[in-house]
Design a protein around this motif. Structure first.
Motif, PDB file in Angstrom:
ATOM      1  N   ASP A   1      -0.656  -9.468   8.768  1.00  0.00           N
ATOM      2  CA  ASP A   1      -1.540  -8.506   9.541  1.00  0.00           C
ATOM      3  C   ASP A   1      -2.555  -9.695  10.391  1.00  0.00           C
ATOM      4  OD1 ASP A   1      -2.306  -9.300   6.935  1.00  0.00           O
ATOM      5  OD2 ASP A   1      -3.855  -7.622   6.973  1.00  0.00           O
TER       6      ASP A   1
ATOM      7  N   LEU B   1       6.353  -6.009   9.822  1.00  0.00           N
ATOM      8  CA  LEU B   1       4.593  -6.177  10.486  1.00  0.00           C
ATOM      9  C   LEU B   1       4.895  -7.529  11.359  1.00  0.00           C
ATOM     10  CD1 LEU B   1       2.728  -6.028   7.273  1.00  0.00           C
ATOM     11  CD2 LEU B   1       2.692  -4.267   9.057  1.00  0.00           C
TER      12      LEU B   1
ATOM     13  N   ARG C   1       1.691  -6.334   2.681  1.00  0.00           N
ATOM     14  CA  ARG C   1       1.301  -7.159   3.975  1.00  0.00           C
ATOM     15  C   ARG C   1       2.263  -8.264   4.084  1.00  0.00           C
ATOM     16  NH1 ARG C   1      -4.316  -9.508   2.485  1.00  0.00           N
ATOM     17  NH2 ARG C   1      -4.404 -10.078   4.623  1.00  0.00           N
TER      18      ARG C   1
END
Lengths: 367, 367, 367
Positions: free
Chosen positions: C174, C239, C234
């Motif tokens: 992120d 992502l 994460r």
């Protein structure tokens, strides 16, 4: 097991697809339609989908299964696109096609020509963003945009069976679940109409979505995997949970398309919200032999009355046939497997297969 | 393969369930307990769970497998709820039930009555939010709330085997992983005690969770799918990673309940954190025939000593039996499959099956 | 089915692994390398990986399959670590090993010794964060940090085949997808060089990542499950979608490592971005018997030319062998299954198996 589920005879309703290319394609043009990539890396036939085309479609063009791609394309060219298309679509066993014609319509057969080629009635799914972009292109004052969109949608949905949103492609599902205020819409319209380009403003996308809710027709949403315009994790249908709550009282059915690889989450939404439906189309087309596993995962939590068949085929008639065959084989394997192992009786299995193949869609869309 | 795993004889510890309805149910009342939806859309029997009830429970009520739902309900009514409940629970082979009685307790049998009906001892799991809501209902000054909660928890957990948090339902796991400061708690209590209603304030939920940690008993958390009160993606147990780090040194075991469809992520937590345990209950109940696949996925990363059996059954004794049978068949298929394909010896397979069925829970809860 | 895929004869390229421990290990030391936990809870052999070691490795040390762990360790000690290592690595059938030697290198055999033990050439994968930490440890002014890192990377990658980032462990995906501005890097370097410790500053991690992009070598990224330093969610490769878009025009291949349990999302990235590749290593090692299912899931969307074999083995030569055998059996089951059910011809199946085993890696890394 086909005897158990009767899957060879199941009549399909393809509740979400696109039209087919009407002109001859060279190898590169054909290959480009075998992938969601802007340009394939390596041989686009080296994928589950490529294998499935060689397996399922070659015999329809009088070739042996697993024929090399070059031979397949040569034979296709020899037959001509019209004859190949006719044969491939006829082999699907589809009773009705609900078509989103809002994407690259100029490259594809019109809906009447598609219906003729398929030998089945075609009904239209209206893509909300395409209508909004038409309204913008015609020229409208920012303060009149919202009314103009409603008016145009009203006109275009009169003969349509559903609306469709591609919010997932244009932004993502991480938006507030309620409609934006009129002043917000007007302000956003001012920016967009000034700047031009595709509709990507999250306020206007949300506004278009709720215009769709207001039509009362089933509202299809692209969710899950697609082309690299989207952020896949922001297209997870579970992010629509609050939107499902917000629409629960409207009477508008919400229909989650594709969903893969988040189909287990979509199945949960379909269980806990009475107005939510879903399919695993597109995935079924692409994953070939694995369609049975994807179907089985989808059915873990899904009420049997909430799952729909679709191909999401675009461009190639081969994709319609691959999807139809993949679905029939998956139904055989999954539902036939239930029967073989004593999980369900034969009557149940046949009834459930027919619901998913078409009965659920007939009920949902009032066909 | 049952011979290999001995699954028919495995004694179960159901480490997380609820009680059963003690009164007669009509078709609508029964159907409402076959789904996580507030109201079923269509026929609630048209689901993996509905098929499983007809398969597993019908013979226990002297009916053939796959009997139509109406016939099943008629026979159930004929036998009476007490006799049907007794038969269904007795068929489970359960040695002990750990029961969360903090949800709609008024509609269900009390714990003593449940133990009698099940012919097995019952121990209590204390739902933290229910205790907090009782404390609030009795009237307490905001500045005294924290002490009052600790005192009441102390009293109620004396004879209990675990605490349980439903943070996932009331908010989500996207909260700071550490306990809130006392001043924050007092301020939040002031709001809540003034406004009333269910406990939904994230600070107070977090506070209640850490009061649970402080008890030292295993701390169960609802994770994964449930009813539409929750945002499923915010109930993903992997969001508890930082909380697992924060509790690693406390000595309190953290027990992730259900986890589906995030059970692979839960299994990772159970591998990398020595104090984390999990189950795939609720999922096993709902997914019917697919319980084997879910179990196999859970065991990919999970240490065999960390996975627990549960039914998460609520209301219907049928759900206890469906879960128990689904688990036994899944153990047969998965662990028996290991043996059949040479992945593990027979002794290993029997030992691992017994650990998951009850041995792990006996060790974790000190039964 | 091995006849169909020829999997017993497939030569492997292990495109991502570490080195092995060169000294004798006691039971605790051995067990600690069977899990991603800092310390195993319970018996570390009670896992799919433990079963797989007993099944696959025992015969190589002249023991029967499924021998108890204590017997296995005793025999291993008797043979000595050098002989056991030689036997286990020789049984893998590996043609080349691409080794990340940036993790606990002092505990492991050097690359020359590894190559000798394995009887196969070893090439190096340069861990970006390890280089940055070396640069910092040698002492550098904050304003010179960026240049010093580039210079040192230039030196170290001259003979290397790839760079590798562990952003997932040190922070998460992120972060903004573009390189940080030089002034940001200098400011962040000032903090880190003053405070010391591991490289965890997101700006510097991103900077190191883009230094890796600039090298032009394939850029490996740890994604998916690993040790509890990371937040698994994460580390979801999806992502990295915006990063994939940002690197699409650079000419640097992006290689997603491990990916489990997000391998279906990784496969989508590999389909839609021509420069993205991936593996399901580490998962294949850990999940034992389930490697076939993980491979099948990975191949649902992945172009066959984009999936790579790896073991991600660390420390124990047993892990190399478990991974190699798991891969061969998975290829048999999955690709052999395609053939058995008419999904693909025998030539296709053998060709695809060889691509994944090593052909794709040879092409990607120019071996």
């Amino acid at each position: 097991m086909a005897v158990v589920t009767g899957s060879d005879d199941l009549r399909l309703v393809d509740h979400h697809c696109h039209s087919v290319v009407g002109h001859e394609l060279d190898a590169a043009g054909f290959g480009a339609l075998l992938t969601e990539a802007p340009a394939p890396a390596g041989d686009p036939w080296d994928s589950m989908l490529g294998l499935a085309v060689r397996r399922e479609c070659a015999p329809v063009l009088d070739l042996p299964r697993h024929v090399p791609a070059a031979d397949y394309l040569a034979r296709r060219g020899e037959l001509g696109v019209a004859e190949a298309t006719r044969r491939l679509l006829a082999a699907c066993g589809t009773d009705a096609l609900l078509v989103d014609h809002g994407l690259r319509a100029g490259d594809l057969l019109g809906l009447d020509a598609l219906a003729e080629a398929a030998g089945a009635p075609v009904a239209e799914v209206v893509r909300l963003e395409a209508v909004a972009e038409d309204v913008a292109a015609w020229g409208v004052a920012p303060g009149d945009y919202a009314d103009a969109l409603v008016e145009e949608l009203d006109r275009r949905t009169r003969a349509a069976v559903a609306c469709k949103s591609i919010l997932a492609y244009r932004y993502g599902f991480d938006v507030p679940p309620h409609p934006p205020a009129p002043a917000e819409v007007a302000a956003a319209a001012r920016h967009w109409l000034h700047d031009g380009g595709r509709l990507r403003h999250p306020v206007l996308l949300r506004h278009a979505l709720w215009c769709g809710v207001d039509r009362g027709l089933p509202l299809q949403l692209h969710t899950g995997f697609g082309d690299p315009d989207e952020d896949l994790h922001r297209a997870n249908p579970v992010l629509l949970t609050a939107f499902c709550r917000a629409t629960a009282g409207t009477g508008t059915p919400v229909v989650l398309l594709h969903c893969y690889p988040y189909h287990r989450e979509a199945a949960w939404l379909a269980q806990v919200f009475p107005h939510v439906w879903f399919d695993v189309g597109l995935a079924s087309t692409y994953v070939g032999h694995r369609a049975a596993e994807v179907l089985a995962e989808a059915l873990e939590l899904a009420p049997f009355g909430k799952l729909l068949y679709s191909s999401d085929a675009f461009g190639l008639p081969e994709l319609y046939l691959v999807a139809a065959r993949a679905f029939r084989r998956a139904a055989d394997r999954v539902l036939g497997g239930w029967h073989a192992e004593g999980e369900a009786g034969g009557d149940d299995v046949r009834r459930i297969a027919a619901m998913i193949a078409g009965g659920n869609a007939r009920r949902l869309y009032g066909l």
